[in-house]
Design a protein around this motif. Structure first.
Motif, PDB file in Angstrom:
ATOM      1  N   PRO A 246       0.831  -1.210   0.000  1.00  0.00           N
ATOM      2  CA  PRO A 246       0.000   0.000   0.000  1.00  0.00           C
ATOM      3  C   PRO A 246       0.863   1.256   0.000  1.00  0.00           C
ATOM      4  O   PRO A 246       1.793   1.378   0.785  1.00  0.00           O
ATOM      5  CB  PRO A 246      -0.787  -0.132   1.320  1.00  0.00           C
ATOM      6  N   GLY A 247       0.566   2.181  -0.898  1.00  0.00           N
ATOM      7  CA  GLY A 247       1.364   3.388  -1.030  1.00  0.00           C
ATOM      8  C   GLY A 247       2.456   3.294  -2.073  1.00  0.00           C
ATOM      9  O   GLY A 247       3.165   4.272  -2.328  1.00  0.00           O
ATOM     10  N   ALA A 248       2.605   2.146  -2.704  1.00  0.00           N
ATOM     11  CA  ALA A 248       3.714   1.942  -3.643  1.00  0.00           C
ATOM     12  C   ALA A 248       3.600   2.818  -4.890  1.00  0.00           C
ATOM     13  O   ALA A 248       4.623   3.206  -5.465  1.00  0.00           O
ATOM     14  CB  ALA A 248       3.801   0.469  -4.042  1.00  0.00           C
ATOM     15  N   GLU A 249       2.377   3.155  -5.322  1.00  0.00           N
ATOM     16  CA  GLU A 249       2.233   3.947  -6.544  1.00  0.00           C
ATOM     17  C   GLU A 249       2.863   5.316  -6.389  1.00  0.00           C
ATOM     18  O   GLU A 249       3.552   5.812  -7.290  1.00  0.00           O
ATOM     19  CB  GLU A 249       0.746   4.079  -6.903  1.00  0.00           C
ATOM     20  N   ASP A 250       2.635   5.964  -5.244  1.00  0.00           N
ATOM     21  CA  ASP A 250       3.208   7.287  -5.006  1.00  0.00           C
ATOM     22  C   ASP A 250       4.732   7.202  -4.917  1.00  0.00           C
ATOM     23  O   ASP A 250       5.448   8.041  -5.468  1.00  0.00           O
ATOM     24  CB  ASP A 250       2.627   7.859  -3.712  1.00  0.00           C
ATOM     25  N   VAL A 251       5.237   6.167  -4.223  1.00  0.00           N
ATOM     26  CA  VAL A 251       6.686   5.977  -4.128  1.00  0.00           C
ATOM     27  C   VAL A 251       7.285   5.756  -5.513  1.00  0.00           C
ATOM     28  O   VAL A 251       8.302   6.361  -5.879  1.00  0.00           O
ATOM     29  CB  VAL A 251       7.017   4.789  -3.202  1.00  0.00           C
ATOM     30  N   ARG A 252       6.656   4.909  -6.277  1.00  0.00           N
ATOM     31  CA  ARG A 252       7.150   4.584  -7.619  1.00  0.00           C
ATOM     32  C   ARG A 252       7.216   5.835  -8.498  1.00  0.00           C
ATOM     33  O   ARG A 252       8.215   6.070  -9.184  1.00  0.00           O
ATOM     34  CB  ARG A 252       6.233   3.529  -8.245  1.00  0.00           C
ATOM     35  N   SER A 253       6.164   6.638  -8.459  1.00  0.00           N
ATOM     36  CA  SER A 253       6.134   7.849  -9.291  1.00  0.00           C
ATOM     37  C   SER A 253       7.240   8.810  -8.912  1.00  0.00           C
ATOM     38  O   SER A 253       7.900   9.398  -9.780  1.00  0.00           O
ATOM     39  CB  SER A 253       4.763   8.534  -9.144  1.00  0.00           C
ATOM     40  N   ALA A 254       7.458   8.986  -7.605  1.00  0.00           N
ATOM     41  CA  ALA A 254       8.507   9.901  -7.145  1.00  0.00           C
ATOM     42  C   ALA A 254       9.888   9.425  -7.578  1.00  0.00           C
ATOM     43  O   ALA A 254      10.729  10.220  -8.032  1.00  0.00           O
ATOM     44  CB  ALA A 254       8.441  10.041  -5.626  1.00  0.00           C
ATOM     45  N   LEU A 255      10.145   8.132  -7.471  1.00  0.00           N
ATOM     46  CA  LEU A 255      11.456   7.596  -7.823  1.00  0.00           C
ATOM     47  C   LEU A 255      11.679   7.610  -9.335  1.00  0.00           C
ATOM     48  O   LEU A 255      12.796   7.882  -9.803  1.00  0.00           O
ATOM     49  CB  LEU A 255      11.612   6.181  -7.270  1.00  0.00           C
ATOM     50  N   LEU A 256      10.641   7.327 -10.102  1.00  0.00           N
ATOM     51  CA  LEU A 256      10.785   7.380 -11.562  1.00  0.00           C
ATOM     52  C   LEU A 256      11.087   8.796 -12.031  1.00  0.00           C
ATOM     53  O   LEU A 256      11.917   9.010 -12.933  1.00  0.00           O
ATOM     54  CB  LEU A 256       9.514   6.857 -12.235  1.00  0.00           C
ATOM     55  N   ALA A 257      10.430   9.778 -11.416  1.00  0.00           N
ATOM     56  CA  ALA A 257      10.699  11.165 -11.780  1.00  0.00           C
ATOM     57  C   ALA A 257      12.137  11.541 -11.427  1.00  0.00           C
ATOM     58  O   ALA A 257      12.826  12.217 -12.196  1.00  0.00           O
ATOM     59  CB  ALA A 257       9.711  12.093 -11.068  1.00  0.00           C
ATOM     60  N   ALA A 258      12.600  11.085 -10.271  1.00  0.00           N
ATOM     61  CA  ALA A 258      13.979  11.386  -9.854  1.00  0.00           C
ATOM     62  C   ALA A 258      14.992  10.777 -10.808  1.00  0.00           C
ATOM     63  O   ALA A 258      16.073  11.338 -11.027  1.00  0.00           O
ATOM     64  CB  ALA A 258      14.209  10.874  -8.436  1.00  0.00           C
ATOM     65  N   ALA A 259      14.675   9.625 -11.384  1.00  0.00           N
ATOM     66  CA  ALA A 259      15.613   8.913 -12.243  1.00  0.00           C
ATOM     67  C   ALA A 259      15.761   9.556 -13.621  1.00  0.00           C
ATOM     68  O   ALA A 259      16.631   9.136 -14.402  1.00  0.00           O
ATOM     69  CB  ALA A 259      15.169   7.463 -12.400  1.00  0.00           C
ATOM     70  N   GLU A 260      14.952  10.567 -13.927  1.00  0.00           N
ATOM     71  CA  GLU A 260      15.057  11.218 -15.228  1.00  0.00           C
ATOM     72  C   GLU A 260      16.271  12.135 -15.317  1.00  0.00           C
ATOM     73  O   GLU A 260      16.640  12.593 -16.399  1.00  0.00           O
ATOM     74  CB  GLU A 260      13.773  12.000 -15.517  1.00  0.00           C
ATOM     75  N   VAL A 261      16.915  12.410 -14.190  1.00  0.00           N
ATOM     76  CA  VAL A 261      18.101  13.262 -14.168  1.00  0.00           C
ATOM     77  C   VAL A 261      19.309  12.464 -14.667  1.00  0.00           C
ATOM     78  O   VAL A 261      19.445  11.268 -14.372  1.00  0.00           O
ATOM     79  CB  VAL A 261      18.350  13.786 -12.736  1.00  0.00           C
ATOM     80  N   ARG A 262      20.186  13.132 -15.392  1.00  0.00           N
ATOM     81  CA  ARG A 262      21.400  12.482 -15.900  1.00  0.00           C
ATOM     82  C   ARG A 262      22.218  11.913 -14.732  1.00  0.00           C
ATOM     83  O   ARG A 262      22.359  12.535 -13.684  1.00  0.00           O
ATOM     84  CB  ARG A 262      22.237  13.495 -16.678  1.00  0.00           C
ATOM     85  N   GLY A 263      22.787  10.718 -14.937  1.00  0.00           N
ATOM     86  CA  GLY A 263      23.575  10.083 -13.887  1.00  0.00           C
ATOM     87  C   GLY A 263      22.743   9.250 -12.940  1.00  0.00           C
ATOM     88  O   GLY A 263      23.239   8.830 -11.889  1.00  0.00           O
ATOM     89  N   ARG A 264      21.492   8.994 -13.312  1.00  0.00           N
ATOM     90  CA  ARG A 264      20.627   8.165 -12.476  1.00  0.00           C
ATOM     91  C   ARG A 264      19.871   7.169 -13.363  1.00  0.00           C
ATOM     92  O   ARG A 264      19.591   7.454 -14.528  1.00  0.00           O
ATOM     93  CB  ARG A 264      19.598   9.013 -11.711  1.00  0.00           C
ATOM     94  N   VAL A 265      19.533   6.022 -12.799  1.00  0.00           N
ATOM     95  CA  VAL A 265      18.746   5.035 -13.524  1.00  0.00           C
ATOM     96  C   VAL A 265      17.829   4.328 -12.530  1.00  0.00           C
ATOM     97  O   VAL A 265      18.203   4.113 -11.372  1.00  0.00           O
ATOM     98  CB  VAL A 265      19.653   4.012 -14.254  1.00  0.00           C
ATOM     99  N   ALA A 266      16.614   4.026 -12.963  1.00  0.00           N
ATOM    100  CA  ALA A 266      15.655   3.284 -12.130  1.00  0.00           C
ATOM    101  C   ALA A 266      15.390   1.927 -12.761  1.00  0.00           C
ATOM    102  O   ALA A 266      15.287   1.811 -13.993  1.00  0.00           O
ATOM    103  CB  ALA A 266      14.343   4.056 -11.998  1.00  0.00           C
ATOM    104  N   VAL A 267      15.296   0.897 -11.920  1.00  0.00           N
ATOM    105  CA  VAL A 267      15.028  -0.461 -12.397  1.00  0.00           C
ATOM    106  C   VAL A 267      13.959  -1.098 -11.519  1.00  0.00           C
ATOM    107  O   VAL A 267      13.887  -0.835 -10.317  1.00  0.00           O
ATOM    108  CB  VAL A 267      16.302  -1.334 -12.379  1.00  0.00           C
ATOM    109  N   ASP A 268      13.122  -1.929 -12.137  1.00  0.00           N
ATOM    110  CA  ASP A 268      12.119  -2.661 -11.360  1.00  0.00           C
ATOM    111  C   ASP A 268      12.789  -3.655 -10.430  1.00  0.00           C
ATOM    112  O   ASP A 268      12.395  -3.801  -9.271  1.00  0.00           O
ATOM    113  CB  ASP A 268      11.145  -3.395 -12.296  1.00  0.00           C
ATOM    114  N   ALA A 269      13.761  -4.369 -10.937  1.00  0.00           N
ATOM    115  CA  ALA A 269      14.482  -5.362 -10.135  1.00  0.00           C
ATOM    116  C   ALA A 269      15.814  -5.650 -10.816  1.00  0.00           C
ATOM    117  O   ALA A 269      15.911  -5.656 -12.046  1.00  0.00           O
ATOM    118  CB  ALA A 269      13.670  -6.646 -10.000  1.00  0.00           C
TER     119      ALA A 269
END
Length: 388
Positions: A246-269
């Motif tokens: 519960p609450g994972a959608e908000d966490v996921r959205s915040a982290l995906l947005a953060a990963a759009e910056v150069r020098g960062r990458v987001a992965v599901d697993a």
């Protein structure tokens, strides 16, 4: 006697790393036969379809138990109900001699209920621990009370399980099986990881894992604070996305947005091999995952633990606590990246991180002879608690 069939349930990346060495040891033990149940997030593309990593490790599932769709994750209670039905049907059909469960998630608690009703003996890994900032704490202790053999990671946790009224003869300290992976010889190099992630892994390198704090008023508050903190600390960031809580959608959205910056990458697993390969080369861990408490000490990795999701959990010298506050998190991360911090952390290397916890688990299970149907002996209670 013929080899006894031991079912092992894995539901996502959070427990396969814990269970891998145990599955290896069970499969190789002459008196045991492994039945691997793979379900939940492992089968979901949304969570990286990590069943493929399990198969790459040489473990084709004996059963695939799907209770998540390909779209947004159902509510936790719906997931738990579907998991209970799927696991219960498999236990009725296959009738294994015991089932091994790890940890404290809601689908794991559902599996314990299914096994209780199916009268299947339960082996529980990582009981007796505390995480006061999430409902996992209650689920872990509930699983303990339904289990018959308790394989814990530390003497403190052994004492807590016994204090809960469990038979002292059923509680064994084996260490944390997930740490066995630190001794693997097939882990990818920094160059391998950079190629697979599609990003230059320039130092300082930080791995970020934030999950919802399910007992907080705002379960995603820690994620938003972490994102603001990493904006303030220049580094290369590898961000892993949250589990189905519960609450994972908000966490996921915040982290995906953060990963759009150069020098960062987001992965599901990342998969177990890549995850441990990354732990060997990163300079710090950041977030509120149990991995900072359990796995990071095996490679002497400083870990900034944010908020109280892991509150009350025993930890090693590698853990630096930070409030859910961007400036406090940034300050703790800067401290974790100091070379002197790494040297201090190495002095507190866990004694039981010897690469043999999974083998200890298999040996104890092989020597264990539970009644069928399983029964627990009555425990006498004295003025200060259970009597040994």
């Amino acid at each position: 006697m013929p080899a006894r069939e031991i079912a092992v349930l894995t539901t996502g990346r959070q427990d396969w790393g814990i269970l891998h060495s145990t599955c290896v040891a069970i499969r190789e033990h002459p008196d045991l036969r492994l039945r691997l149940l793979v379900g939940g997030m492992h089968l979901s593309a949304r969570h990286g379809r990590t069943v493929e990593s399990i198969e790459a490790d040489g473990f084709p599932p004996d059963a695939r138990l799907a209770w998540l769709g390909e779209d947004a994750d159902p509510p936790a209670d719906v997931q738990a109900a579907a998991a209970l039905a799927a696991i219960g049907e498999d236990l009725r059909t296959a009738s294994p001699d015991a089932i091994v469960l790890a940890g404290d998630r809601f689908e794991t608690a559902a599996a314990a209920v299914a096994a209780t009703v199916a009268r299947t003996p339960i082996v529980h890994l990582h009981g007796g621990e505390q995480t006061l900032g999430s409902f996992d704490d209650a689920l872990r202790h509930a699983i303990t009370k339904m289990s018959h053999l308790h394989l814990v990671s530390h003497p403190e946790h052994q004492a807590r399980v016994i204090a809960m009224g469990e038979d002292p003869a059923s509680v064994h300290v084996v260490g944390a099986p997930g740490l066995d992976a630190a001794a693997r010889t097939d882990l990818p190099t920094r160059a391998d990881l950079a190629q697979s992630l599609g990003i230059a892994l320039e130092p300082p390198l930080v791995i970020v894992t934030v999950h919802p704090a399910t007992l907080d008023a705002d379960p995603a508050a820690a994620a938003h604070a972490v994102v603001r903190a990493i904006d303030a600390v220049p580094a290369t960031y590898v961000i892993t996305l949250p589990n189905a809580d519960p609450g994972a959608e908000d966490v996921r959205s915040a982290l995906l947005a953060a990963a759009e910056v150069r020098g960062r990458v987001a992965v599901d697993a990342l998969g177990e091999r890549s995850y441990w390969g990354l732990l060997r080369v990163v300079d710090a861990m950041l977030g509120n995952s149990s991995s900072g408490i359990v796995e990071a000490p095996a490679v002497d990795l400083p870990a900034v633990d944010v908020g109280d999701r892991q509150a009350g959990r025993r930890h090693e010298a590698n853990v630096l606590h930070a409030p859910v506050d961007p400036s406090g998190i940034a300050a703790a991360l800067r401290g974790a990246l100091e070379p002197a911090t790494r040297a201090t952390v190495a002095d507190g290397h866990p004694v039981l991180a010897d690469g043999r916890a999974g083998a200890r688990v298999a040996d104890i299970i092989a020597a264990w002879q539970p009644a069928r149907p399983p029964r627990k002996p009555p425990i006498a209670i004295g003025p200060t608690g259970p009597l040994a």
